[in-house]
Design a protein around this motif. Sequence first.
Motif, PDB file in Angstrom:
ATOM      1  N   ARG A  78       1.678  13.618  -7.268  1.00 24.71           N
ATOM      2  CA  ARG A  78       1.049  13.931  -5.984  1.00 24.71           C
ATOM      3  C   ARG A  78       1.247  12.794  -4.988  1.00 24.71           C
ATOM      4  O   ARG A  78       1.463  13.023  -3.807  1.00 24.71           O
ATOM      5  N   LEU A  79       1.214  11.547  -5.468  1.00 24.95           N
ATOM      6  CA  LEU A  79       1.399  10.384  -4.600  1.00 24.95           C
ATOM      7  C   LEU A  79       2.868  10.008  -4.433  1.00 24.95           C
ATOM      8  O   LEU A  79       3.180   9.040  -3.753  1.00 24.95           O
ATOM      9  N   THR A  80       3.753  10.760  -5.060  1.00 16.28           N
ATOM     10  CA  THR A  80       5.207  10.515  -5.081  1.00 16.28           C
ATOM     11  C   THR A  80       5.535   9.094  -5.539  1.00 16.28           C
ATOM     12  O   THR A  80       6.403   8.428  -4.983  1.00 16.28           O
ATOM     13  N   LEU A  81       4.821   8.642  -6.577  1.00 18.22           N
ATOM     14  CA  LEU A  81       5.121   7.355  -7.202  1.00 18.22           C
ATOM     15  C   LEU A  81       6.032   7.629  -8.381  1.00 18.22           C
ATOM     16  O   LEU A  81       5.720   8.435  -9.243  1.00 18.22           O
ATOM     17  N   THR A  82       7.163   6.978  -8.414  1.00 13.86           N
ATOM     18  CA  THR A  82       8.096   7.179  -9.510  1.00 13.86           C
ATOM     19  C   THR A  82       8.378   5.857 -10.190  1.00 13.86           C
ATOM     20  O   THR A  82       8.307   4.789  -9.589  1.00 13.86           O
TER      21      THR A  82
END
Length: 114
Positions: A84-88
């Motif tokens: 959801r936070l687009t942390l990869t």
Amino acid sequence: MLAEKTNFTITRMVRFLEVSRSGYYAWVGRPPSPASIRRVHIEQKVTFFHGDSDEVYGAPRILADLRADGEIISRKTIAVTMRRLTLTKQHNTHGDVAVQARRLLPASNTSRRR
């Protein structure tokens, strides 16, 4: 709706979204739910631990950090939060032998005739 309030009237937006005007104002005045407060709290912690690891940690390591911090949470919840936070997870290729070999060996020219 608050962001679009300068462009459109509340009446027009609630009609478009098919909600009642009184329901909208009840929602605006309502305090946040315990679940939404926890979600924001977890998002802040996940963002902190991810950034603290130079964006290398994925959900399993962030899970360990959160549990060490006293949180009771599942790995799947962390994975969903990271998406959801687009942390990869940034892959660390410094230890990969194949990558190091490609860097050291000259590029082969396969179009050369013998």
